[in-house]
Scaffold this active site. Structure first.
Site, PDB file in Angstrom:
ATOM      1  N   GLU A   7      -9.258   7.772  -5.956  1.00  0.00           N
ATOM      2  CA  GLU A   7      -8.809   7.629  -7.342  1.00  0.00           C
ATOM      3  C   GLU A   7      -9.944   7.500  -8.351  1.00  0.00           C
ATOM      4  O   GLU A   7      -9.920   8.123  -9.408  1.00  0.00           O
ATOM      5  CB  GLU A   7      -7.897   6.399  -7.504  1.00  0.00           C
ATOM      6  N   ASP A  80      -5.279   5.103  -2.429  1.00  0.00           N
ATOM      7  CA  ASP A  80      -4.995   3.726  -2.003  1.00  0.00           C
ATOM      8  C   ASP A  80      -3.885   3.650  -0.954  1.00  0.00           C
ATOM      9  O   ASP A  80      -2.978   4.487  -0.929  1.00  0.00           O
ATOM     10  CB  ASP A  80      -4.609   2.877  -3.222  1.00  0.00           C
ATOM     11  N   ASP A  82      -1.034   2.249  -0.488  1.00  0.00           N
ATOM     12  CA  ASP A  82       0.276   1.711  -0.851  1.00  0.00           C
ATOM     13  C   ASP A  82       1.153   2.849  -1.366  1.00  0.00           C
ATOM     14  O   ASP A  82       0.760   4.012  -1.348  1.00  0.00           O
ATOM     15  CB  ASP A  82       0.168   0.591  -1.898  1.00  0.00           C
ATOM     16  N   GLU A  84       2.022   3.670  -4.383  1.00  0.00           N
ATOM     17  CA  GLU A  84       1.442   4.373  -5.528  1.00  0.00           C
ATOM     18  C   GLU A  84       0.334   5.314  -5.068  1.00  0.00           C
ATOM     19  O   GLU A  84       0.214   6.445  -5.552  1.00  0.00           O
ATOM     20  CB  GLU A  84       0.901   3.349  -6.535  1.00  0.00           C
ATOM     21  N   TYR A 296      -7.968  -4.470   0.088  1.00  0.00           N
ATOM     22  CA  TYR A 296      -7.082  -3.945  -0.952  1.00  0.00           C
ATOM     23  C   TYR A 296      -6.266  -5.074  -1.587  1.00  0.00           C
ATOM     24  O   TYR A 296      -5.728  -5.934  -0.895  1.00  0.00           O
ATOM     25  CB  TYR A 296      -6.144  -2.895  -0.366  1.00  0.00           C
ATOM     26  N   ARG A 298      -3.539  -4.986  -3.729  1.00  0.00           N
ATOM     27  CA  ARG A 298      -2.094  -4.901  -3.977  1.00  0.00           C
ATOM     28  C   ARG A 298      -1.385  -4.943  -2.634  1.00  0.00           C
ATOM     29  O   ARG A 298      -1.272  -3.929  -1.950  1.00  0.00           O
ATOM     30  CB  ARG A 298      -1.737  -3.623  -4.754  1.00  0.00           C
ATOM     31  N   HIS A 343       0.495  -4.872   3.869  1.00  0.00           N
ATOM     32  CA  HIS A 343      -0.863  -4.647   4.321  1.00  0.00           C
ATOM     33  C   HIS A 343      -1.476  -5.989   4.688  1.00  0.00           C
ATOM     34  O   HIS A 343      -0.829  -7.030   4.625  1.00  0.00           O
ATOM     35  CB  HIS A 343      -1.688  -3.971   3.215  1.00  0.00           C
TER      36      HIS A 343
END
Length: 890
Positions: A7, A80, A82, A84, A296, A298, A343
């Site tokens: 990203e 990432d 997740d 998103e 990570y 989130r 996670h």
């Protein structure tokens, strides 16, 4: 070389260092596609077909990836780990396929890593997989739901509730929590109660504090001593009796550490300890993650990888000794509702890297890393061992009993490193008690009664709000920060001293939605929908079916509001907010009676310009108004201005009154008569509340303009006055002279006090007449797709976006520095379509001299006049993110 896409450029730089020259690492700069902020982007009539569009800012990034793929036919999507991140990978794959950059021969793989370390990245590269479409479909469902709510519910608010801005699927439920808490506080009535404490002396001359727990042979409850008279009787009962120790009980106890951080608990603790907002916390955590310092950020998981547990135990043993290390590693049960989206916890990537070794320069990142490091180590440390002691003291007849409690920390354990913060103060007696034995007499030193009042429930902080949302199952870790931020950006909630307080417009929206869309702001319904989305990501539910069920009922609710009259809506809201708008008066009179005319009733009204206020039912005979909200302190009648004006007093035989006129409040000397149709008047300056203007102030205003004197250089008079745009100086023979030089004054009071030297200085600083210098833009945004530069300019009525001759006002919720090219293009295109201007590149200066260009300009002017006669429909404002980072209506 295989092309690896992440990203952010910071992340790309770090990963490129680990992978070396055998890979090309590029950044997508977040999402590359989004739903255009206009109707039809999600079409329920076509089975919820979604129209995606590559953002203008993202086109160059997609092109760079496509160009790189032309030299190597292998693509590794490393966004990432997740939902998103999975969606970004899917969008990239779709956009590149549409550009034909991905061919049938292209090897496309997805890799995920929970930490940006060499070992984690290398291990991920060895285990590639395909894009997880179940996670993508959960994203699509959430995005479609947020869009459908925003683009269908927000226009209802605009039409039926003047001043309202937008509604969101989860943001509105979050706002309801804050508004209902405020209503609880306003409805709260404090209750008085008393406690009694005694300072007692032991046989060894040590002092001990105990509180009264038994009176008249009966155990006391909280409100059993309601008044000072009852407290005095209790004090007398203690003083009149001999006391002795009836029992001493010492019980061993322990305290276990808190689990390591997940997203919600990190936000809560950062708020408690540092006062950091959710967005600020996540921004700092993002940078720590991209630098490879933490895993990570989130996540809704609290479990820790086995190798991380081993590293933590080694660090504990090295730093604090073996006694702080439990015999077995601690394990924590994961509370995540969906295992696919759970996670590892948020932890340092290297446990041995203490905060002082990293030398992080940014203060937010430094203290957040220290918080994460301490919490992670503490979660694997030995429990704290305590001893809790309770001493019971009583009279021989059993009529009076007192209790003293204390706590001793025998072994600090994890407390040596970290102790979790608390949202609200808790009563906890951790004092060490003096040595006493059963049967020993206790000598009374002082006996003191203390008055207390029950307290209302506290307002939410960002920490307690996130905690409450988590308890109710509203939202998910990746959405908390954007939800809390959105309701503040909309002006629905304000944060004062770290507490969230609803604004009146937030109350209006909540009451409206609760009345007409109650199901969609119910906590259980919202939590249930979140669970359905989790089922989609788990592969146990079809996302299109979730959308169909939601849309069937939601669209019906929207249609039911079509025939609602604004007056009906206002009456309903007025009634619901009555306790807030019309609180009871001390004299018991009706709080709705107009304080001006004494016969009309107050109710909620709306202004043509939007917004709400409180007005009298006898309008236009009675023009009493006050701002929306509860009345201010003081006598309303004294502040009211009746239609005939409020009499302030007399000056030189003339009545001085203050009026509310068509163009604002003003003061007037004497009445209007045939002989004096226009008596002396002067506008009341904006900083002065017209209801509070005094006779002295009015006389000062009516004395204007004030002649300061002749300018020392040219002998021309300098005047001080208050005009349409505020206080100013005029350098001219007469105040009515249209020529001369004007210069603004900063303060109204200067009009009455400024002297010659200061006046000359102010006039000298006034820019000389002539062609004004070109104004520098606040921001250069970029080039319009049709050609021509787009800039953000500072205007008289606020910042605006400029493209050639097209000027588009910037929404209040968008800061100039946050304007992207995508947002700017949308604004100027919308403005051009409203005014009838064709979307084309700005004409060159030379072409402007041609007759054809002049004729086109005339056509544009005519189009503007035609458009001005018909109010344009309110449109979506871009750049405002919804509950899950989605664009919603403003």
């Amino acid at each position: 070389m295989p092309v690896v896409v992440v990203e952010s450029p910071a992340k790309a730089k770090t990963i490129n260092k680990y992978l070396g020259s055998d890979y090309t690492v590029l950044a997508s700069y977040g999402h590359v596609r989004d739903l255009p902020p206009k109707n039809g982007s999600v079409d329920p009539e076509k089975d919820f077909e979604m129209l995606w569009e590559v953002g203008s800012d993202s086109r160059k990034h997609v092109k760079a990836i496509a160009d790189a793929l032309a030299e190597d036919d292998a693509l590794i999507l490393a966004t990432d780990p997740d939902r998103e991140g999975e969606a970004i990978s899917w969008h990239l794959q779709e956009a590149l396929t549409k550009r034909k950059a991905i061919k049938k021969t292209t090897d496309v793989k997805r890799v995920v890593f929970n930490a940006i370390t060499k070992s984690a990245v290398t291990a991920a590269m060895a285990q590639p997989r395909d894009v997880d479409m179940e996670l993508v479909e959960a994203y699509l469902a959430r995005r479609a739901l947020d869009y459908l709510v925003g683009f269908n519910l927000s226009p209802v608010l605009w039409r039926k509730l003047p001043g309202a801005k937008s509604a969101g699927r989860v943001q509105s439920v979050c706002l309801r929590l804050i508004v209902e808490r405020e209503m609880e506080i306003e409805a709260f009535r404090a209750q008085e109660y008393w406690t009694v404490k005694a300072q007692l002396q032991t046989p060894r001359n040590q002092m001990l504090e105990a509180r009264l727990t038994v009176l008249g042979g009966r155990k006391l409850e909280k409100f059993d001593i309601p008044t000072q008279e009852a407290a005095d009787l209790a004090v007398q009962a203690i003083r009149s009796r001999d006391l002795s120790v009836t029992s001493v009980e010492a019980r061993p106890g322990s305290r276990n550490p808190s689990p390591p951080f997940m997203t919600s608990t990190l936000q809560q603790e950062a708020s408690r300890k540092f006062g950091m907002g959710a967005r600020q916390t996540m921004s700092a955590a993002q940078r720590l993650y991209e630098a490879g310092h933490i895993t990570y950020m989130r996540t809704d998981g609290i479990d820790m990888a086995p190798e991380a547990v081993t590293m933590a135990r080694d660090a504990i043993k090295d730093r604090y000794g073996a006694e702080y290390l439990p015999a077995k590693p601690r394990t924590y049960k994961n509370k995540a509702k969906n295992a696919q989206e759970a996670h590892e916890c948020i932890r340092p990537t290297e446990m041995a890297m203490a905060p002082d070794r990293l030398k992080i320069t940014d203060s937010d990142q430094r203290r957040l890393y220290e918080l994460i490091w301490k919490r992670t180590l503490a979660s694997q440390m030995e429990a704290a061992r305590l001893e809790r002691t309770t001493v019971e003291i009583g009279s021989a007849d059993g009529q009076v009993g007192l209790r003293a409690t204390g706590q001793v920390v025998l072994f600090d354990g994890f407390l040596k490193v970290y102790e979790e913060g608390r949202d609200e103060p808790e009563e906890e007696d951790d004092r060490r008690l003096p040595q006493v034995a059963q049967g020993e007499p206790m000598k009374k030193d002082t006996v003191t009664p203390e008055q207390h009042h029950t307290q209302p429930p506290p307002r939410y902080t960002e920490a307690t709000l996130v905690k409450r949302m988590e308890e109710l199952g509203i939202g998910r870790p990746s959405t908390y920060a954007s939800i809390v931020t959105t309701i503040q950006d909309r002006g629905y909630v304000v944060k004062e001293q770290n507490r969230l307080i609803p604004e009146d417009k937030g109350r209006l929206v909540t009451v409206f939605l609760t009345k007409y869309f109650r199901r969609y702001v119910e906590y259980d319904f919202t939590a249930g929908l979140e669970n359905e989305l989790d089922d989609v990501s788990a592969g146990s539910r079809d996302y299109k079916e979730v959308l169909r069920q939601f849309w069937r009922d939601f669209s019906a609710s929207i249609e039911e509001t079509a025939d609602l009259r604004i007056s009906e809506v206002l009456d309903q809201i007025d009634e619901a907010l009555a306790p807030h708008l019309y609180p009871p008066k001390e004299d018991g009179t009706d709080p709705r009676i107009c304080p001006n005319c004494g016969t009309g009733r107050l109710s909620m009204r709306t202004a043509r310009s939007g917004g709400a206020f409180i007005g009298c039912s006898n309008y236009p005979e009675c023009r009493f108004t006050r701002p929306f909200g509860p009345p201010l302190e003081g006598d309303e009648a004294a502040r009211a201005i009746p239609p005939e004006g409020k009499l302030l007093g007399e000056d030189n035989g003339d009545e001085i009154r203050v009026f509310k006129g068509r163009f604002g409040p003003y003061v007037q000397r004497g009445p209007v008569t045939d002989e004096t149709p226009k008596p002396p008047r002067q506008s009341v300056p904006k900083p002065w509340p017209p209801e509070e203007v005094t006779l002295e102030q009015a006389v000062k205003l009516l004395s204007l303009p004030r002649e300061i004197g002749a300018h020392p250089e040219d002998g021309v008079t300098i005047w001080a006055n208050i005009g349409r745009y505020g206080p100013y100086l005029k350098h001219a023979d007469s105040i009515s002279n249209k020529g001369g030089t004007n210069a603004n004054l900063e303060d109204v009071e200067e009009v009455f006090t400024i002297g010659m030297n200061r006046a000359v200085e102010v006039l000298a600083s006034k820019p000389k007449r002539g062609k004004p210098a070109a104004q520098a833009p606040l921001k250069e945004v970029g080039e319009h797709p049709d050609g021509g530069e787009i800039t953000v300019m500072k205007g008289r009525y606020g910042p605006y976006v400029k493209w050639g001759k097209v000027n588009a006002t910037l929404p209040e919720t968008v800061e100039p520095e946050d304007v992207t090219l995508d947002v700017a293009v949308e604004l100027v295109n919308a403005r051009a379509s409203k005014s009838g201007t064709k979307k084309k590149a700005p004409a060159k200066k030379a072409a402007a001299k041609k007759p054809a260009a002049k004729k086109a300009a005339t056509g544009k002017t005519a189009a503007k006049k035609t458009a001005a006669k018909k109010p344009a429909a309110k449109k979506a404002e871009p750049g405002n993110k919804g509950d899950d980072g989605a664009d919603v209506l403003e």
